[in-house]
Design a protein around this motif. Structure first.
Motif, PDB file in Angstrom:
ATOM      1  N   HIS A  30      35.352 -15.647  42.329  1.00 58.80           N
ATOM      2  CA  HIS A  30      34.463 -14.782  41.546  1.00 58.80           C
ATOM      3  C   HIS A  30      33.123 -14.593  42.262  1.00 58.80           C
ATOM      4  N   ALA A  33      33.651 -12.073  44.920  1.00 51.99           N
ATOM      5  CA  ALA A  33      33.692 -10.734  44.320  1.00 51.99           C
ATOM      6  C   ALA A  33      32.278 -10.263  43.983  1.00 51.99           C
ATOM      7  N   GLN A  36      30.701  -8.884  47.020  1.00 50.93           N
ATOM      8  CA  GLN A  36      31.236  -7.556  47.319  1.00 50.93           C
ATOM      9  C   GLN A  36      30.677  -6.509  46.371  1.00 50.93           C
ATOM     10  N   VAL A  37      30.543  -6.861  45.091  1.00 54.09           N
ATOM     11  CA  VAL A  37      29.975  -5.933  44.109  1.00 54.09           C
ATOM     12  C   VAL A  37      28.558  -5.562  44.510  1.00 54.09           C
ATOM     13  N   HIS A  40      28.616  -3.217  47.537  1.00 52.67           N
ATOM     14  CA  HIS A  40      29.105  -1.870  47.259  1.00 52.67           C
ATOM     15  C   HIS A  40      28.195  -1.100  46.315  1.00 52.67           C
ATOM     16  N   ARG A  74      40.976 -10.316  40.639  1.00 53.50           N
ATOM     17  CA  ARG A  74      41.672  -9.079  41.001  1.00 53.50           C
ATOM     18  C   ARG A  74      42.295  -8.403  39.793  1.00 53.50           C
ATOM     19  N   LEU A  77      38.869  -6.678  38.301  1.00 51.79           N
ATOM     20  CA  LEU A  77      38.206  -5.664  39.123  1.00 51.79           C
ATOM     21  C   LEU A  77      39.188  -4.763  39.856  1.00 51.79           C
ATOM     22  N   GLU A  79      42.072  -4.088  43.028  1.00 55.02           N
ATOM     23  CA  GLU A  79      42.060  -4.279  44.481  1.00 55.02           C
ATOM     24  C   GLU A  79      40.962  -3.462  45.151  1.00 55.02           C
ATOM     25  N   ASP A  80      40.507  -2.413  44.495  1.00 55.03           N
ATOM     26  CA  ASP A  80      39.513  -1.496  45.069  1.00 55.03           C
ATOM     27  C   ASP A  80      38.140  -1.772  44.462  1.00 55.03           C
ATOM     28  N   ILE A  81      37.452  -2.762  45.005  1.00 57.70           N
ATOM     29  CA  ILE A  81      36.134  -3.119  44.469  1.00 57.70           C
ATOM     30  C   ILE A  81      35.129  -2.000  44.719  1.00 57.70           C
ATOM     31  N   PHE A  84      35.656   0.425  41.985  1.00 56.27           N
ATOM     32  CA  PHE A  84      35.127  -0.164  40.754  1.00 56.27           C
ATOM     33  C   PHE A  84      33.613   0.013  40.701  1.00 56.27           C
ATOM     34  N   CYS A  85      32.947  -0.240  41.833  1.00 59.93           N
ATOM     35  CA  CYS A  85      31.492  -0.124  41.889  1.00 59.93           C
ATOM     36  C   CYS A  85      31.032   1.327  41.764  1.00 59.93           C
TER      37      CYS A  85
END
Length: 118
Positions: A30, A33, A36-37, A40, A74, A77, A79-81, A84-85
């Motif tokens: 998490h 992630a 990454q959030v 992005h 996953r 969110l 697979e495509d973070i 998502f963002c």
């Protein structure tokens, strides 16, 4: 928020530190992630980044809830973070810094060409 906080950005510093403290409590997947959030979402920020504060707060809250429920990141969110963002920032049509700069450059060039040609 007072004028001094607005000018210095001290309110943002406090909020970012609070986000990071909350993120440290997340499980490793998490927390990854979360990184990454942030990466992005950053292109969608305004000049100061204040527009991202509520979005980041909600995203971190979602990660905290899913971690507490034992859900895989996953599953929440996807697979495509990046997608998502983009959806968090206002959809696929959300404008990033690059889009704004490109539009400004195009306006400036068109204005210059209009003056030279006319």
């Amino acid at each position: 928020m007072n004028l001094w906080e607005t000018v210095t950005g001290s309110d943002l510093t406090r909020e970012w530190k609070a986000f990071e403290v909350r993120a440290e409590a997340l499980p490793a997947d998490h927390r990854a992630a979360w990184e990454q959030v942030k990466a992005h979402l950053f292109p969608y920020s305004g000049f100061t980044g204040r527009n991202l504060t509520p979005i980041l707060d909600n995203a971190l809250g979602l990660l905290e809830e899913t971690a507490a429920d034992g859900q895989d990141v996953r599953d929440v969110l996807g697979e495509d973070i990046a997608g998502f963002c983009a959806a968090l920032a206002g959809g696929e049509g959300a404008r990033s810094h690059r889009d704004r700069w490109r539009e400004q450059l195009n306006r400036d060039v068109a204005r210059k060409l209009g003056r030279l040609g006319g």
